[in-house]
Scaffold this motif. Structure first.
Motif, mmCIF file in Angstrom:
data_model
loop_
_atom_site.group_PDB
_atom_site.id
_atom_site.type_symbol
_atom_site.label_atom_id
_atom_site.label_comp_id
_atom_site.label_asym_id
_atom_site.label_seq_id
_atom_site.Cartn_x
_atom_site.Cartn_y
_atom_site.Cartn_z
ATOM 1 N N LEU A 83 0.879 -1.212 0.014
ATOM 2 C CA LEU A 83 -0.042 -0.010 0.086
ATOM 3 C C LEU A 83 0.879 1.404 0.166
ATOM 4 O O LEU A 83 1.714 1.317 0.780
ATOM 5 C CB LEU A 83 -0.945 -0.042 1.208
ATOM 6 C CG LEU A 83 -1.961 0.967 1.398
ATOM 7 C CD1 LEU A 83 -3.263 0.551 2.249
ATOM 8 C CD2 LEU A 83 -1.318 2.259 1.846
ATOM 9 N N ARG A 84 0.663 2.137 -0.847
ATOM 10 C CA ARG A 84 1.239 3.515 -0.923
ATOM 11 C C ARG A 84 0.292 4.567 -0.970
ATOM 12 O O ARG A 84 -0.733 4.456 -1.538
ATOM 13 C CB ARG A 84 2.142 3.406 -2.438
ATOM 14 C CG ARG A 84 3.263 2.472 -2.336
ATOM 15 C CD ARG A 84 4.042 2.668 -3.640
ATOM 16 N NE ARG A 84 4.997 1.305 -3.774
ATOM 17 C CZ ARG A 84 6.301 1.574 -3.376
ATOM 18 N NH1 ARG A 84 6.656 2.406 -2.898
ATOM 19 N NH2 ARG A 84 7.014 0.466 -3.629
ATOM 20 N N VAL A 85 0.593 5.738 -0.250
ATOM 21 C CA VAL A 85 -0.026 6.741 -0.417
ATOM 22 C C VAL A 85 0.137 7.381 -1.767
ATOM 23 O O VAL A 85 1.372 7.878 -2.136
ATOM 24 C CB VAL A 85 0.119 7.747 0.756
ATOM 25 C CG1 VAL A 85 -0.841 9.075 0.698
ATOM 26 C CG2 VAL A 85 -0.196 7.209 1.870
ATOM 27 N N ALA A 86 -0.855 7.797 -2.852
ATOM 28 C CA ALA A 86 -0.517 8.222 -4.031
ATOM 29 C C ALA A 86 -0.755 9.709 -3.992
ATOM 30 O O ALA A 86 -0.042 10.385 -4.771
ATOM 31 C CB ALA A 86 -1.430 7.582 -5.090
ATOM 32 N N ALA A 87 -1.769 10.191 -3.514
ATOM 33 C CA ALA A 87 -1.878 11.720 -3.369
ATOM 34 C C ALA A 87 -2.619 12.082 -2.076
ATOM 35 O O ALA A 87 -3.445 11.364 -1.645
ATOM 36 C CB ALA A 87 -2.754 11.948 -4.676
ATOM 37 N N VAL A 88 -2.376 13.281 -1.885
ATOM 38 C CA VAL A 88 -3.098 13.960 -0.623
ATOM 39 C C VAL A 88 -3.387 15.136 -0.960
ATOM 40 O O VAL A 88 -2.736 16.048 -1.202
ATOM 41 C CB VAL A 88 -2.092 13.902 0.876
ATOM 42 C CG1 VAL A 88 -2.762 14.578 2.025
ATOM 43 C CG2 VAL A 88 -1.555 12.688 1.028
ATOM 44 N N ARG A 89 -4.826 15.485 -0.691
ATOM 45 C CA ARG A 89 -5.203 16.879 -0.889
ATOM 46 C C ARG A 89 -5.788 17.423 0.469
ATOM 47 O O ARG A 89 -5.806 16.549 1.484
ATOM 48 C CB ARG A 89 -6.341 17.022 -1.855
ATOM 49 C CG ARG A 89 -5.558 16.533 -3.388
ATOM 50 C CD ARG A 89 -6.903 16.651 -4.282
ATOM 51 N NE ARG A 89 -5.901 16.523 -5.804
ATOM 52 C CZ ARG A 89 -5.579 15.365 -6.080
ATOM 53 N NH1 ARG A 89 -5.931 14.332 -5.679
ATOM 54 N NH2 ARG A 89 -5.176 15.325 -7.488
#
Length: 143
Positions: A83-89
């Motif tokens: 699992l990877r964090v792809a984007a954070v808004r």
């Protein structure tokens, strides 16, 4: 230096499969969600506390989900979910999942987008936002 992806292990059980003994396509998202729950707890934000009930509840529904299947996962297979964090808004974040068999072959990829839907909140809590941002460096290619 990028962080290693969060790893979650599972085994394909009989109730996960279709009549051919292959992972039923919809169950991929159940396993992705299990990995998500474990990841959030690893970050210090267990979902039972984060989304719970009452005034402090933080609704974070999945507003988008997609998957790509590359190789079959069969009954009894041991699977590693990366699992990877792809984007954070400000009000949302995207997570990428890669499902690997015990030989290291990519069998499936998925992405989920989680969005804060409460109009009263200005955005994700600062601590959660920072924890997710810290993981963005580990983001891999999109599915």
């Amino acid at each position: 230096m990028p962080l290693e992806p969060y790893a979650y292990a599972l085994r394909i059980r009989l109730h996960d499969t279709d009549a051919a003994g292959v992972l039923f396509y919809g169950h991929l998202f159940r396993h992705a969600h299990d990995a998500y729950e474990a990841f959030m707890e690893h970050l210090g934000f267990p979902l039972k506390d984060l989304i719970g009930t009452g005034a402090s509840a933080l609704p974070l529904p999945i507003t988008q989900a997609q998957a790509r299947y590359e190789r079959p996962l069969r009954l009894g297979d041991r699977v590693r979910v990366e699992l990877r964090v792809a984007a954070v808004r400000r009000r949302s974040f995207a997570l990428d999942y890669r499902f690997l068999d015990d030989r290291g072959h990519t069998c499936a990829r998925a992405r989920t987008v989680h969005c804060l839907v409460s109009q009263e909140d200005a955005g994700l809590p600062a601590e959660l936002h920072q924890a997710l941002i810290a993981r963005v460096a580990s983001a891999g290619p999109s599915p």
